[in-house]
Design an enzyme around this catalytic site. Structure first.
Site, PDB file in Angstrom:
ATOM      1  N   ASP A  28      33.735 -15.925  33.366  1.00  0.00           N
ATOM      2  CA  ASP A  28      32.549 -15.639  32.546  1.00  0.00           C
ATOM      3  C   ASP A  28      33.029 -15.280  31.145  1.00  0.00           C
ATOM      4  O   ASP A  28      33.001 -14.123  30.714  1.00  0.00           O
ATOM      5  CB  ASP A  28      31.771 -14.468  33.157  1.00  0.00           C
ATOM      6  CG  ASP A  28      30.624 -14.021  32.264  1.00  0.00           C
ATOM      7  OD1 ASP A  28      30.176 -12.854  32.424  1.00  0.00           O
ATOM      8  OD2 ASP A  28      30.190 -14.809  31.390  1.00  0.00           O
ATOM      9  N   CYS A  29      33.555 -16.298  30.438  1.00  0.00           N
ATOM     10  CA  CYS A  29      34.171 -15.954  29.164  1.00  0.00           C
ATOM     11  C   CYS A  29      33.366 -16.559  28.011  1.00  0.00           C
ATOM     12  O   CYS A  29      32.345 -17.209  28.211  1.00  0.00           O
ATOM     13  CB  CYS A  29      35.601 -16.463  29.134  1.00  0.00           C
ATOM     14  SG  CYS A  29      35.695 -18.228  29.173  1.00  0.00           S
ATOM     15  N   PRO A  88      40.389 -15.870  21.672  1.00  0.00           N
ATOM     16  CA  PRO A  88      40.969 -15.438  22.960  1.00  0.00           C
ATOM     17  C   PRO A  88      40.360 -16.175  24.160  1.00  0.00           C
ATOM     18  O   PRO A  88      40.938 -16.226  25.222  1.00  0.00           O
ATOM     19  CB  PRO A  88      40.633 -13.941  23.000  1.00  0.00           C
ATOM     20  CG  PRO A  88      40.366 -13.546  21.601  1.00  0.00           C
ATOM     21  CD  PRO A  88      39.822 -14.767  20.911  1.00  0.00           C
TER      22      PRO A  88
HETATM   23  N1  SAM Z   1      27.646 -15.392  28.955  1.00  0.00           N
HETATM   24  C1  SAM Z   1      28.579 -15.516  27.849  1.00  0.00           C
HETATM   25  C2  SAM Z   1      28.839 -16.955  27.540  1.00  0.00           C
HETATM   26  O1  SAM Z   1      28.502 -17.810  28.355  1.00  0.00           O
HETATM   27  O2  SAM Z   1      29.395 -17.191  26.449  1.00  0.00           O
HETATM   28  C3  SAM Z   1      29.828 -14.753  28.170  1.00  0.00           C
HETATM   29  C4  SAM Z   1      29.544 -13.294  28.120  1.00  0.00           C
HETATM   30  S1  SAM Z   1      30.835 -12.158  28.310  1.00  0.00           S
HETATM   31  C5  SAM Z   1      30.356 -11.020  27.091  1.00  0.00           C
HETATM   32  C6  SAM Z   1      32.237 -12.980  27.620  1.00  0.00           C
HETATM   33  C7  SAM Z   1      33.430 -12.043  27.725  1.00  0.00           C
HETATM   34  O3  SAM Z   1      34.646 -12.781  27.800  1.00  0.00           O
HETATM   35  C8  SAM Z   1      33.591 -11.089  26.527  1.00  0.00           C
HETATM   36  O4  SAM Z   1      33.422  -9.770  26.975  1.00  0.00           O
HETATM   37  C9  SAM Z   1      35.014 -11.351  26.029  1.00  0.00           C
HETATM   38  O5  SAM Z   1      35.654 -10.173  25.573  1.00  0.00           O
HETATM   39  C10 SAM Z   1      35.651 -11.917  27.289  1.00  0.00           C
HETATM   40  N2  SAM Z   1      36.869 -12.713  27.070  1.00  0.00           N
HETATM   41  C11 SAM Z   1      37.078 -13.696  26.157  1.00  0.00           C
HETATM   42  N3  SAM Z   1      38.347 -14.149  26.248  1.00  0.00           N
HETATM   43  C12 SAM Z   1      38.945 -13.471  27.269  1.00  0.00           C
HETATM   44  C13 SAM Z   1      40.242 -13.508  27.863  1.00  0.00           C
HETATM   45  N4  SAM Z   1      41.197 -14.350  27.413  1.00  0.00           N
HETATM   46  N5  SAM Z   1      40.492 -12.689  28.910  1.00  0.00           N
HETATM   47  C14 SAM Z   1      39.536 -11.837  29.376  1.00  0.00           C
HETATM   48  N6  SAM Z   1      38.289 -11.730  28.842  1.00  0.00           N
HETATM   49  C15 SAM Z   1      38.004 -12.557  27.799  1.00  0.00           C
END
Ligand code: SAM
Length: 292
Positions: free
Chosen positions: A159-160, A166
């Site tokens: 879910d990123c 990142p």
């Molecule tokens: N529903 C959203 C979408 O479809 O774009 C995603 C929501 S959620 C807030 C996305 C999360 O992924 C964020 O909290 C971000 O910090 C996290 N994230 C991004 N890259 C990451 C990585 N390499 N490892 C772990 N978390 C990551």
């Protein structure tokens, strides 16, 4: 900066986008990883954006979170251990924990600020999920975590953010290879894979990078209002080719046994979500042809 009289313009797509009238700025900060904005909007309630891309809103979060959890968990049928990569807002975690049969959830989020901000400004997303004794919250890069992980999971949910910054590494071949290594024999991997109409290359990239590691790489979809441009695609990857072929009676029986309340997910929609528009099917098949 955004302020009350401002309009928040999403800048994810070149030359096309949505805007939100900002009723109130609740939080804005550059965290270690992101430019994080949280604001109130008359139509969608609280909205969170990271680097100009809408991440989640109070009003429509249930669509995305229900479809990325109940579809793989109910398709699997016997899931006990789940891994969530990303998911900082806690919405995914809350939906997974609705399944009393789930014994352990590991959630790997790169930015602790996102978790803290969402606990404060989106409490209805997590509703105390972070405090559930079954949860193991790890603050780390999902790629770093999965590369050294020796555990096995029945369901892995990525879910990123979109594949920039990142988030980009979570759409890479090494990430998919390690996720497959950490799946149980009938384990299922799902991931947000963009809006197919506007981001078809994301679908094809996933097919090319994921297919070498699993017997079945496919997609399913849902209409998430604030992920604009059409239906959102979710990547599906597993060695259990029957996992997306269950009949309605089986899915209904499992859903009733789970005894969970949903506002979007139904067993019939679960089945229908794997039916793809011709342009998406063709994109998948042409990418498969270049991978074989
Ligand atoms: N529903 C959203 C979408 O479809 O774009 C995603 C929501 S959620 C807030 C996305 C999360 O992924 C964020 O909290 C971000 O910090 C996290 N994230 C991004 N890259 C990451 C990585 N390499 N490892 C772990 N978390 C990551």
């Amino acid at each position: 900066m955004i302020n009350k009289s401002d309009i928040y313009y999403e800048t994810l797509h070149a030359g096309y986008g949505q805007y939100f009238e900002v009723e109130q700025v609740l939080f804005e900060q550059k965290t270690q990883q992101w430019h994080l904005s949280i604001f109130e909007n008359k139509t969608f309630g609280r909205v969170m954006a990271l680097n100009g891309a809408i991440q989640t809103t109070q009003k429509d979060e249930f669509v995305y979170h229900e479809m990325m959890t109940h579809v793989p968990i109910i398709a699997h049928g016997k899931a006990k251990r789940v891994l969530i990569i990303g998911g900082g807002d806690g919405g995914m975690l809350r939906q997974v924990l609705k399944h009393s049969a789930i014994e352990q959830v590991t959630m790997v989020e790169i930015d602790a600020n996102v978790v803290e901000m969402c606990k404060t400004y989106f409490p209805q997303h997590s509703q105390g999920a972070f405090e559930d004794p079954r949860v193991n919250l790890v603050i780390d890069d999902g790629m770093h975590f999965i590369a050294q992980c020796q555990g096995k999971f029945d369901v892995i949910i990525s879910d990123c953010t979109d594949p920039v910054g990142p988030g980009e590494v979570l759409f890479s071949s090494p990430f998919y290879e390690n996720c497959k290594r950490c799946l149980t024999e009938q384990g299922i991997f799902v991931a947000q894979n963009g809006v197919a109409f506007l981001q078809p290359e994301e679908i094809q990239d996933t097919v090319r990078r994921m297919s070498p590691y699993v017997k079945d790489c496919w997609f399913y979809t849902a209409a998430v209002p604030t992920y604009i441009g059409g239906t959102m695609a979710f990547a599906w990857a597993t060695d259990d080719v029957s996992a997306r072929q269950q009949d309605l009676a089986t899915l209904t029986q499992r859903f009733e046994t789970a005894n969970i309340n949903t506002r979007y997910y139904t067993p019939a929609l679960h089945m229908a979500s794997f039916a793809l528009p011709a342009f998406v099917e063709n994109a998948v098949k042409s990418a498969q042809a270049t991978t074989a």
